[in-house]
Design an enzyme around this catalytic site. Structure first.
Site, PDB file in Angstrom:
ATOM      1  N   HIS A 166      31.075 100.283  91.015  1.00 57.62           N
ATOM      2  CA  HIS A 166      30.527 101.593  90.689  1.00 57.62           C
ATOM      3  C   HIS A 166      30.637 101.987  89.224  1.00 57.62           C
ATOM      4  O   HIS A 166      29.805 102.723  88.723  1.00 57.62           O
ATOM      5  CB  HIS A 166      31.039 102.646  91.672  1.00 57.62           C
ATOM      6  N   CYS A 169      16.570 100.924  96.320  1.00 54.10           N
ATOM      7  CA  CYS A 169      17.351 101.713  95.360  1.00 54.10           C
ATOM      8  C   CYS A 169      18.603 100.978  94.897  1.00 54.10           C
ATOM      9  O   CYS A 169      19.438 101.552  94.211  1.00 54.10           O
ATOM     10  CB  CYS A 169      17.706 103.080  95.932  1.00 54.10           C
TER      11      CYS A 169
END
Ligand code: PEP
Ligand code: MG
Length: 562
Positions: A188, A485
């Site tokens: 992340h 995505c």
């Protein structure tokens, strides 16, 4: 000191390339286990007092020279360093004969436990408390303070690893690039960096040996860090930046040369990202990672807090599509208040939509907040759930969202089981969005955080593409949108493959949009289909990408520097 001319290799995120001096993120200092009891407790106490005051003054000073979130974080931490009760307890322990650093550790552990138990605002201050402890320890040991350094000039941040919270504390105006020794390309922190348009190279062996101030050239497209770049490298990077700027001049909606539309959307994680995306030609948001709102907190944000953020995002992007992804916590995004600490395989455990089984109030509050934002703004968001594994989970989520008046409901395709049953899943929802980061992780049984296995996680792996193709086929049959995505959407070559497979929208960091828009515009739909067919027919990921590049038009290859 790493020698001039050394090239360190890692895994690049994005396509940017920059040169600049290294600024190192220092690890927290370690308290020596054999710390002696001070011979002169009064002098030790005076030193501790002085260390606290010095840390507080330093933080205040730094806050005064910063702005926005960085200044707020620093002021809050300074306030903690000025706290009388905290100091007093440490001094009392020293009086009782404890070594100063151990006394400090014990008192901070105690305060942290109390804050966590109190919840709310206090619980959120635990990070500040630890930051104060680490800084005071560093002062007493006479070593540099830990954490992200204060930047005084545009710099390349070099760290062993960066937690998403560290990334949030970076002064973005002065952060040229991020280089980490650990981490993976779809971890992340890498994603946040990509979203902010900061070139990033992860898993760089030897990154930790770089020294502060050393000049480096970071090339995210090549995944390299060159020590001591010459003028030739600087000129080549400047030429690349100029070519990238030229691509960004096309602001038309996404589509092939023969007019087949492919919506080009932005991935966001915060209201600020939404505002930044609104200033770009992105046709909307294809992925709003809402769990970012929950990170580094001891309790979930309330319905009202969430409704404020969602309303802000919807208003910022009024007139454009916004796909809100419900909370995706767990695995690499652990949350103090929901994640189960004893899971052996958290990526396969109670994460994302599966939190419905253990903490259903999380999703319920979130959907209520989204419905409130819809009512407040009169703008209708799309909503989707992460990590759906079965048709019945898809149906259950759709019912929950619709019951709250949320009209356009979808799910993410991240688990192979859902791709294999795409038709039935699509019958339950209005759209799906393929999360290729997790789809690759689960299809290839490869932890997305393990950079050393990046070859297995390559979205060009034909097995991953087969699942994307199956999902897109089902979407075509039912006439429902199928987006992508995951990070793969930001690769212009992969974007052609996805278009050829029938994917209807691509969502990515805004910095990646111009190159993807350009690549698609240079090809007809039939050309994209041929490119997709070639990638699918390949025996492996490297062959597949090479076959795709080979079929691209010469103009596209040249424009993209391939
Ligand atoms: C994905 O898995 O591809 C995705 C978009 O979700 P995240 O990266 O947030 O897990
Ligand atoms: Mg995912």
């Amino acid at each position: 000191m790493t020698e001039q001319g050394t090239v360190l290799a890692g895994v690049g995120v994005g396509r940017g390339a920059v040169c600049g001096p290294v600024a190192k993120v220092r690890p927290a200092p370690v308290v020596p286990s054999d710390e002696p009891v001070p011979a002169d407790p009064a002098a030790a106490k005076a030193e501790v007092e002085e260390a606290f005051s010095g840390v507080a003054a330093g933080l205040r000073d730094q806050a005064g020279r910063s702005s926005g979130t960085v200044a707020e974080v620093l002021s809050a931490t300074a306030q903690m360093a000025e706290d009388r009760a905290l100091r007093k307890q440490v001094l009392t322990k020293i009086d009782k004969g404890e070594p100063p650093l151990h006394a400090l550790n014990a008192v901070v552990a105690n305060f942290a436990a109390m804050f966590t138990a109190a919840g709310g605002y206090l619980a959120e201050r635990v990070t500040d408390l630890h930051s104060v402890r680490d800084r005071v320890v560093a002062t007493l040991l006479g070593v540099e303070p830990p954490g992200v350094p204060e930047l005084r000039e545009p710099s390349v941040i070099v760290a062993k690893d960066l937690a998403p919270a560290d990334t949030a504390a970076l002064d973005l105006d002065l952060t040229l690039a991020i280089v980490t020794e650990l981490g993976g390309p779809t971890s992340h922190t890498a994603i946040i960096a990509g979203q902010l348009g900061i070139p990033c190279v992860v898993r760089v062996a030897g990154a930790e040996d770089l020294e502060a101030g050393q000049d480096v050239a970071v090339d995210a497209a090549a995944g390299t860090v060159l020590v001591g770049p010459g003028d030739d490298v600087r000129e080549a990077f400047a030429a690349r930046a100029a070519a990238a700027a030229a691509l960004a001049e096309d602001v038309a909606p996404g589509g092939t040369a023969d007019g087949h539309t492919v919506q080009l959307l932005a991935n966001i994680g915060t209201l600020e990202d939404a505002q930044r995306a609104a200033a770009t030609p992105a046709e909307g948001v294809g992925l709003f990672r809402t769990e970012v709102l929950y990170l580094e907190r001891a309790t979930a944000p309330t319905k009202a807090e969430q409704a404020d953020v969602y309303s802000g995002v919807l208003r910022a992007l009024e007139g454009r599509k916004v796909v809100v992804r419900t909370i995706d916590a767990g695995a690499d995004k652990p949350l103090a208040f929901v994640t189960q600490p004893d899971e052996e395989n958290p990526a396969l455990g109670v994460r994302a939509y599966r939190l419905q089984r253990t903490a259903p109030e999380l999703l319920e509050t979130q959907l209520d907040a989204l419905a409130e934002a819809q009512a407040r703004t009169g703008i209708k968001p799309w909503v989707m759930a992460p990590m759906i594994s079965t048709v019945s989970e898809a149906a259950e989520f759709t019912a929950m969202a619709r019951a709250r008046g949320l009209e356009t409901v979808g799910v993410m395709v991240e688990v192979p089981s859902v791709a294999l049953r795409a038709r039935m899943v699509l019958e339950e929802v209005d759209f799906v969005s393929i999360g290729t980061n997790d789809l690759a992780q689960y299809t290839m049984a490869t932890d997305r955080l393990r950079g050393e296995l990046a070859d297995l996680l390559d979205p060009f792996q034909p097995a991953v593409l087969e699942l994307v193709a199956a999902t897109a086929r089902a979407g075509k049959e039912l006439g429902k949108p199928v987006g992508v995505c995951g990070e793969s959407a930001s690769d212009p070559v992969m974007a052609l493959v996805l278009t050829g497979l029938g994917v209807t929208s691509l969502s990515m960091s805004t910095g990646a949009l111009p190159a993807v828009r350009f690549a698609i515009r240079q090809h007809t739909l039939a050309q994209c289909e041929a490119i997709a067919e070639a990638a699918l027919a390949a025996r492996g990921a490297i062959d597949g990408r090479a076959a795709a590049v080979e079929l691209m038009t010469a103009t596209a290859r040249e424009g993209l520097g391939l």
